[in-house]
Enzyme design. Structure first.
Site, mmCIF file in Angstrom:
data_model
loop_
_atom_site.group_PDB
_atom_site.id
_atom_site.type_symbol
_atom_site.label_atom_id
_atom_site.label_comp_id
_atom_site.label_asym_id
_atom_site.label_seq_id
_atom_site.Cartn_x
_atom_site.Cartn_y
_atom_site.Cartn_z
ATOM 1 N N HIS A 1 0.041 -1.592 -0.619
ATOM 2 C CA HIS A 1 0.294 -1.261 0.596
ATOM 3 C C HIS A 1 2.297 -1.894 1.114
ATOM 4 O O HIS A 1 3.484 -1.166 1.059
ATOM 5 C CB HIS A 1 -0.408 -2.842 1.311
ATOM 6 C CG HIS A 1 0.457 -1.661 3.005
ATOM 7 N ND1 HIS A 1 -0.227 -2.772 4.417
ATOM 8 C CD2 HIS A 1 0.554 -1.173 3.703
ATOM 9 C CE1 HIS A 1 0.309 -2.422 5.372
ATOM 10 N NE2 HIS A 1 0.472 -1.351 5.213
ATOM 11 N N HIS B 1 6.577 -0.302 1.718
ATOM 12 C CA HIS B 1 7.249 -0.589 2.480
ATOM 13 C C HIS B 1 8.346 -1.242 1.384
ATOM 14 O O HIS B 1 9.656 -0.666 1.933
ATOM 15 C CB HIS B 1 7.075 -2.125 2.773
ATOM 16 C CG HIS B 1 5.540 -1.798 4.305
ATOM 17 N ND1 HIS B 1 5.864 -2.380 5.614
ATOM 18 C CD2 HIS B 1 4.961 -1.196 4.602
ATOM 19 C CE1 HIS B 1 5.242 -1.506 6.081
ATOM 20 N NE2 HIS B 1 3.904 -1.618 5.542
ATOM 21 N N HIS C 1 1.497 5.579 2.177
ATOM 22 C CA HIS C 1 1.027 4.170 3.263
ATOM 23 C C HIS C 1 0.339 4.863 4.405
ATOM 24 O O HIS C 1 -0.917 3.667 5.339
ATOM 25 C CB HIS C 1 2.620 4.195 4.302
ATOM 26 C CG HIS C 1 2.873 3.753 5.577
ATOM 27 N ND1 HIS C 1 2.146 3.233 6.707
ATOM 28 C CD2 HIS C 1 2.774 1.854 4.868
ATOM 29 C CE1 HIS C 1 1.825 1.907 7.200
ATOM 30 N NE2 HIS C 1 2.247 1.210 6.272
ATOM 31 N N ASN D 1 -2.966 1.980 4.818
ATOM 32 C CA ASN D 1 -2.643 1.302 5.694
ATOM 33 C C ASN D 1 -4.141 1.057 7.411
ATOM 34 O O ASN D 1 -4.417 0.467 7.310
ATOM 35 C CB ASN D 1 -1.443 1.644 6.544
ATOM 36 C CG ASN D 1 -0.895 0.193 8.066
ATOM 37 O OD1 ASN D 1 -0.724 -1.086 7.578
ATOM 38 N ND2 ASN D 1 -1.247 0.510 8.871
ATOM 39 N N ILE E 1 4.775 0.125 10.529
ATOM 40 C CA ILE E 1 3.371 -0.554 11.016
ATOM 41 C C ILE E 1 3.122 -1.496 10.093
ATOM 42 O O ILE E 1 2.529 -0.250 9.383
ATOM 43 C CB ILE E 1 2.942 -0.649 12.213
ATOM 44 C CG1 ILE E 1 1.842 -1.327 12.861
ATOM 45 C CG2 ILE E 1 1.976 0.247 12.058
ATOM 46 C CD1 ILE E 1 2.456 -3.046 13.394
#
Length: 747
Positions: free
Chosen positions: A408, A413, A599, A603, A747
């Protein structure tokens, strides 16, 4: 030029304003001109040159009308800055730095963290530079700040509902978690769960908290939105999807295996090609790390080990090499864990079953003496069934930690941030690739800055609630050493993990070795659709490979991504050279896939699967009890209590659930794959037609995927818990929906 192609704007007010668009109507001989701005404009005295905005035309550098060239270059120069000084709130400067702001040495030894990035020992993607002053005790570490700089247009203020979720994390770390901790310090609530029903009570009856704690946190918008406070002193979490149909199906071996294919971390399972499994750790440092699992102990439904290997029916979830180098240090803390390997077998009916779990510890005589391992086999009754359930928990603890910090954080990110910085520094807003990629960058630098401040920082939420504690980001740096950009393409990833083979007669040229692999099946549909859109779009601007080579902005962009943004890996031979159309399409597809679908897959299932801590514990506190000990007796007499005393305790569970619930939610103004925030993002009608084709194809896929979930023969798609796999359905409503692919990592 005869028609306006750009405009300057000056703000004489003392307050900034957000300029969304400017529209010029009835322009003679032209009609309407759209300027899509989406930018904060501050008082003009704060800028060296007036703010400029361009019309929504698209030009390659060599095709830019000559009156615009100067302005195009000037704006890029302004966005790059000069690499010096502390960044101010109003600035829009994009630059690179290492992760030197996770610790705070001035607060004491417990807050010291190594600088991550900028070395071969601890390599990492770059983050956005803030230029803050160094700490007093370590000139290489940057002082933490209450507000972390991100270029102003990466931080929308309070205009969007997704800010609510972002700032929810901040209010959690600053207000809610200290309030939880005070409740436990006062012994108002027991520190431990005593039964599985105690855990379910978080959703059914709620947890009682002191009145002053409730009064501290209840005014916060995040609490009103995320938790239900019933009466005066009870905090209730929403029921996670995993237990909405069955309260106990999470315990089955079938569900344990299914979540490796359709859970929140579905990109780790690999096809096993040799037995016993070997290690890639350096034997001169770590000795013999070969697996101790033997063929004779595994139940392979009548197959020999050779037959199972030859027919591609053996699989492994292997966390041995990731955890072993850190395990001695981890186990010196309050955590107690193993490095795990799980062997799985593909049954005749197409479902997976675990057949052995290996739990390994560093050898007491030192690292170069190898490991001490025990092999645990499936069991349905007696104390053996409790040992097996605990073994699965140790595996999930490894998996949860790897998921949060590597699958993740690192693989979406962190690796995307250098592309964002390079795009703004080197590609003009007039450039077609800038227009293609920037929707997939919205809010990412903002959420990443917040993560460095509240989630992955020293004594932050991740360190408090996940196994590796202060070693987590350092472990992700070790994983980044083996990160390969071309392998982030889904087809390449599946082949590399021995989960697929090339096959021209199969859809998308790949044959999956587990046909009912929901993440891969749905992911390939999305991957191929993104790639087709990128091909259609890119071909509008580049007719030949030579057009790619002579595009100065594009070449500077790619050079900077490789040499600066991912500079610790710049000498790797696998980087594409970006000399052909094919390479450009693949590069852009990987970036869009990573920021959107990958993602989403890792997520938005966090709370649906992990909100029930029994199913996805985040840490382990004790090792398997040995016979003759009081802990072993407890395991015989009170198996639930033994399980609960091993996994995440109550306070850390509350912290974990509070955070992953926010991370798993969609904002009301989320922009999904196949959508754009502004319909006038380009004036190019052919590009708009290609984009509409992309959106239409995604709608078709969504209907197709919904049908698959109704096929009873595809049992991995819903499993014993009866939770249909919807994480890669492109659209979603607001909230906790277990579906939806936003354009970007917001997020």
């Amino acid at each position: 030029m005869g028609i306006p192609a750009a405009f300057y704007i000056k703000n004489y007010m003392q307050v900034e304003f957000y300029l969304k668009t400017l529209t010029l109507e009835d322009v003679p001989n032209h009609g309407t001109i759209h300027f899509v701005c989406n930018s904060w404009v501050y008082n003009s005295k704060l800028y060296k040159t007036p703010r400029i905005f361009f019309a929504n035309k698209t030009y390659l550098p060599s095709e830019t009308p000559s009156p615009l060239v100067k302005y195009r270059e000037e704006e890029l120069h302004n966005l790059r800055g000069d690499g010096t000084g502390e960044r101010k709130e109003h600035e829009r400067i994009y630059d690179y730095d290492v992760y030197n702001d996770l610790g705070n040495p001035d607060h004491g030894e417990n807050f010291v963290r190594p600088v991550i990035g900028g070395s071969s020992t601890l390599p990492y993607p770059r983050r956005g530079r803030t230029g803050r002053y160094p700490t007093l005790k370590d000139p290489k570490s940057e002082k933490p700040a209450t507000e972390v700089y991100v270029p102003r247009d990466e931080n929308f203020g309070h205009l969007k509902s997704s800010d609510f979720l972002t700032y929810g994390i901040k209010s959690l770390s600053q207000c809610v978690l200290p309030a939880f901790e005070s409740a436990f310090d006062l012994n108002f609530t027991p520190n431990e769960f005593d039964s599985f029903q105690d855990v379910r009570d978080l959703f059914e009856g709620g947890i009682k908290l002191p009145l002053d704690v409730i009064s501290t946190i209840s005014p916060l918008p995040v609490i009103k939105e995320l938790f239900r406070t019933d009466g005066e002193q009870v905090l209730k979490f929403p029921e996670p999807h995993i237990i909405q149909v069955s309260k106990s199906a999470w315990m089955t071996d079938e569900e344990f295996a299914r979540e490796m294919l359709a859970g929140v971390n579905p990109c780790m399972i690999r096809g096993l090609k040799e037995f016993p499994p070997k290690s890639n750790l350096d034997p001169t440092i770590y000795g013999d790390q070969t697996s101790k699992i033997t063929a004779d102990v595994m139940e392979l439904d009548g197959c020999t080990i050779e037959e199972a290997l030859a027919s591609g029916r053996l699989f492994i979830l292997d966390y041995h090499d990731t955890f072993m180098p850190y395990l001695r240090r981890i186990n010196e803390t309050s955590a107690k864990a193993y490095a795990t390997r799980t062997i799985l077998f593909l049954k005749e009916n197409g479902t997976l079953k675990p057949v052995a779990i290996e739990l390994s510890l560093p050898h007491p005589d030192g690292d170069n003496s190898g490991v001490v391992s025990q092999v645990i086999l499936p069991a349905n009754e007696g104390v053996e069934s409790t040992i097996w359930l605990l073994a699965k928990a140790y595996v999930v603890v490894n998996d949860s930690c790897y998921h949060q910090l590597m699958s993740h954080w690192l693989n979406t990110h962190a690796v995307i941030e250098p592309f964002i910085i390079a795009t703004h520094r080197q590609l003009s807003v007039l450039h077609p690739i800038h227009k293609l990629l920037t929707p997939h960058f919205r809010d990412t630098m903002n959420i990443n800055a917040l993560a460095r401040q509240s989630l992955i920082n020293a004594d932050g939420i991740i360190e408090k609630t996940f196994l590796p504690s202060k070693y987590g980001v350092e472990m992700s740096s070790a994983v980044y050493k083996n990160w390969v950009f071309p392998d982030q393409a889904l087809p390449n990833d599946l082949i590399k993990r021995n989960m697929a083979v090339k096959d021209s007669s199969s859809p998308y040229g790949l044959r999956l070795l587990i046909e009912d692999y929901p993440y891969a099946v749905d992911g390939l549909e999305i991957w191929e659709t993104i790639k087709t859109w990128v091909q259609d779009y890119v071909s509008l601007y580049y007719a030949t490979d030579d057009d790619i080579k002579i595009d100065s902005e594009l070449q500077h962009w790619w050079k900077e991504v490789v040499e600066e943004g991912h500079g610790d890996l710049k000498d790797k031979p696998w980087w594409p050279k970006l000399q052909t159309l094919e390479e450009l399409v693949e590069v852009c597809t990987i970036i869009i896939w990573t920021a959107s679908a990958l993602h989403a897959a890792v997520n938005f299932g966090q709370y649906p699967y992990g909100g029930f801590i029994l199913n996805r514990p985040t840490l382990s506190r004790r090792l398997l009890p040995e016979q003759g000990t009081s802990q072993y007796e407890e395991m015989v007499k009170s198996p639930q209590k033994a399980y609960l005393r091993t996994i995440t305790p109550k306070l850390q569970t509350l912290i974990d659930l509070s955070v992953i619930e926010i991370l798993s939610r969609h904002a009301s103004d989320e922009v999904y794959l196949g959508e754009r925030e502004n319909p006038h993002w380009t004036s190019d009608s052919k590009a708009l037609q290609a984009f509409q084709k992309f959106a239409n194809k995604l709608a078709e896929i969504e209907a197709k995927l919904a049908k698959k979930n109704n096929d009873p023969s595809l049992s991995h798609r819903f499993g014993p818990v009866q939770l249909p796999y919807t994480l890669l359905h492109p659209t979603s409503e607001e909230g906790l929906t277990f579906r939806g692919i936003p354009n970007s990592i917001s997020i």
